[in-house]
Motif scaffolding. Structure first.
Motif, PDB file in Angstrom:
ATOM      1  N   HIS A   1      -0.421  -3.944  -9.340  1.00 24.11           N
ATOM      2  CA  HIS A   1      -1.612  -3.098  -9.339  1.00 24.11           C
ATOM      3  C   HIS A   1      -1.309  -1.841  -8.536  1.00 24.11           C
ATOM      4  O   HIS A   1      -0.525  -1.861  -7.590  1.00 24.11           O
ATOM      5  CB  HIS A   1      -2.800  -3.837  -8.731  1.00 24.11           C
ATOM      6  N   GLY A   2      -1.951  -0.725  -8.922  1.00 22.29           N
ATOM      7  CA  GLY A   2      -1.728   0.532  -8.231  1.00 22.29           C
ATOM      8  C   GLY A   2      -2.605   0.753  -7.013  1.00 22.29           C
ATOM      9  O   GLY A   2      -2.400   1.695  -6.252  1.00 22.29           O
ATOM     10  N   GLU A   3      -3.598  -0.143  -6.812  1.00 23.46           N
ATOM     11  CA  GLU A   3      -4.499  -0.004  -5.671  1.00 23.46           C
ATOM     12  C   GLU A   3      -3.719  -0.123  -4.366  1.00 23.46           C
ATOM     13  O   GLU A   3      -2.845  -0.965  -4.223  1.00 23.46           O
ATOM     14  CB  GLU A   3      -5.580  -1.089  -5.738  1.00 23.46           C
ATOM     15  N   LYS A   4      -4.073   0.730  -3.378  1.00 25.68           N
ATOM     16  CA  LYS A   4      -3.338   0.764  -2.118  1.00 25.68           C
ATOM     17  C   LYS A   4      -4.131   0.196  -0.947  1.00 25.68           C
ATOM     18  O   LYS A   4      -3.632   0.179   0.176  1.00 25.68           O
ATOM     19  CB  LYS A   4      -2.925   2.195  -1.792  1.00 25.68           C
ATOM     20  N   SER A   5      -5.343  -0.244  -1.176  1.00 22.30           N
ATOM     21  CA  SER A   5      -6.167  -0.718  -0.062  1.00 22.30           C
ATOM     22  C   SER A   5      -6.800  -2.063  -0.385  1.00 22.30           C
ATOM     23  O   SER A   5      -7.969  -2.287  -0.103  1.00 22.30           O
ATOM     24  CB  SER A   5      -7.249   0.308   0.260  1.00 22.30           C
ATOM     25  N   VAL A   6      -6.018  -2.964  -0.972  1.00 24.89           N
ATOM     26  CA  VAL A   6      -6.512  -4.287  -1.311  1.00 24.89           C
ATOM     27  C   VAL A   6      -6.605  -5.119  -0.039  1.00 24.89           C
ATOM     28  O   VAL A   6      -5.649  -5.218   0.728  1.00 24.89           O
ATOM     29  CB  VAL A   6      -5.593  -4.983  -2.325  1.00 24.89           C
TER      30      VAL A   6
END
Length: 395
Positions: free
Chosen positions: A369-374
């Protein structure tokens, strides 16, 4: 002159049983995280579908592959729009699997995912349900109301925003002697543990899908607060919840209806400023804890004990430098663990990655996933057998 007729050609047909046996062996070797291929194979002809839907074959398939595959993961995202704060849960596929049972769900908060089931907290509505359990493979859904005592604590207007009262909950299969390779259609339990700093207690209750009732609450004196987004581990009928900070883990023994706690062993001085997180259970049936220091992932396995543990049972260090691209070596935190397949989820400045170093030792990493604040992910583990004839997959 007599005509010469060519010899009659005999067509030799292989016995159907031999063909079926050969196809079964081929189908067994299709990766368990590629249900799309099995769905397409079942649509080719009646004979193939008969093989794939046969109860004996589906059992052999699960036995052949062992632990259920990871089909994807669930996560929560938090939004603040037009003076309204709300949470959205969504399912992210990591295999050729799409579940119509769980897409993006506004005001649904994912609490736990285990044994092919997902537990959500829902927004309090006139319909009355507080929790929902979903099976993403069979599309089954169960709505659960809290007991009056639990509802008063969790939904009390003063407690909803009160950081002095926190809670968490886990879902788990309740089949007798189940190996958890195929838990669909079986009974389940929901274990809920909450802590109240004002009253200095931690209490617990369990819901049974068989009786459709919550057990009487039990409690122990406790000063540490539970994390609603904290990590959960399950071993048999014991559920472990990590408290706020890193010092304490609460054990809820559902079978004996007992609550206890144990403190984490003392760490080396170099880890004094690092978070040590409970992530799950390892293949040896021990609680697994992790911490990240620089480009290294440290893992400890600890035998669960209601008393203070004296030392870590095992310590291992994984060098992340060779496994991740340079940009992903910053801002690393462990946000999830897929038991059985040994995949660790890492949130980084370059996105969300998994590494499968724990079981296979292959040293492979994958960006999922490209999300950086999981903050936290909950892997969804399940075989997709018995649903191939009516499945929906990505194309």
């Amino acid at each position: 002159m007599a005509m010469i007729h060519p010899p009659s050609q005999r067509v030799h047909h292989s016995p159907p049983a031999l063909i079926d046996d050969a196809m079964s062996e081929i189908f067994l070797r299709i990766p368990a995280d590629d249900p799309k291929s099995l769905v397409l194979a079942a649509a080719v002809c009646t004979a193939w579908r008969r093989i794939l839907c046969d109860l004996i074959f589906t059992r052999q398939y699960r036995k052949f592959h062992g632990a259920p595959p990871m089909l994807g993961f669930l996560r929560n995202t938090y939004h603040d729009k037009q003076y309204e704060e709300y949470v959205v849960s969504n399912f992210v596929s990591t295999a050729s699997f799409r579940s119509p049972a769980c897409h993006e769900s506004r005001h649904w908060h994912v609490l736990d995912s285990r044994h092919g089931l997902v537990l959500f907290q829902t927004r309090k509505t006139k319909r009355g349900e507080d929790l929902v359990v979903c099976d993403l493979v069979t599309y089954d859904r169960w709505r659960i109301n809290l007991s009056p005592e639990l509802s008063d604590i969790i939904w009390d207007d003063e407690n909803v925003e009160n950081e002095m009262v926190t809670w968490n909950a886990a879902v788990l299969c309740a089949k007798d002697q189940c190996d958890h390779t195929y838990c669909h259609y079986g009974p389940f339990l929901v274990a809920l543990v909450s802590s109240d700093e004002e009253q200095d207690i931690t209490f617990a209750s369990v819901y049974s899908s068989v009786t459709r009732k919550w057990s009487d609450m039990i409690s122990i004196p406790e000063q540490d607060l539970m994390q609603m987004a904290g990590r959960i581990a399950v071993m048999g009928d014991k559920v472990y919840f990590q408290c706020e900070g890193v010092e304490t883990t609460v054990e809820y023994n559902i079978g004996e209806q007992e609550l206890s706690r144990f403190d984490l062993p003392g760490e080396d001085e170099e880890f004094d400023e690092s978070e040590v997180d409970l992530v799950g259970v390892d293949d040896d049936g021990m609680l697994l804890f992790t911490t990240v220091l620089g480009p290294r992932l440290y893992l400890w396995s600890l035998e669960a004990c209601p008393n203070v543990a004296e030392h870590w049972s095992r310590r291992r260090v994984i060098e992340l430098g060779p496994l991740l691209p340079p940009r992903a070596l910053f801002g690393i935190s462990v946000v999830g663990f897929a038991e059985g397949v040994g995949a660790v989820f890492l949130n980084t400045d370059a996105g969300l990655y998994t590494i499968d170093e724990l079981n296979s030792g292959s040293g492979r990493s994958k960006k999922v996933h490209g999300e950086k604040s999981v903050r936290r992910v909950m892997p969804y583990m399940s075989f997709y057998t018995k649903a191939w004839g009516r499945s929906r997959t990505s194309h």
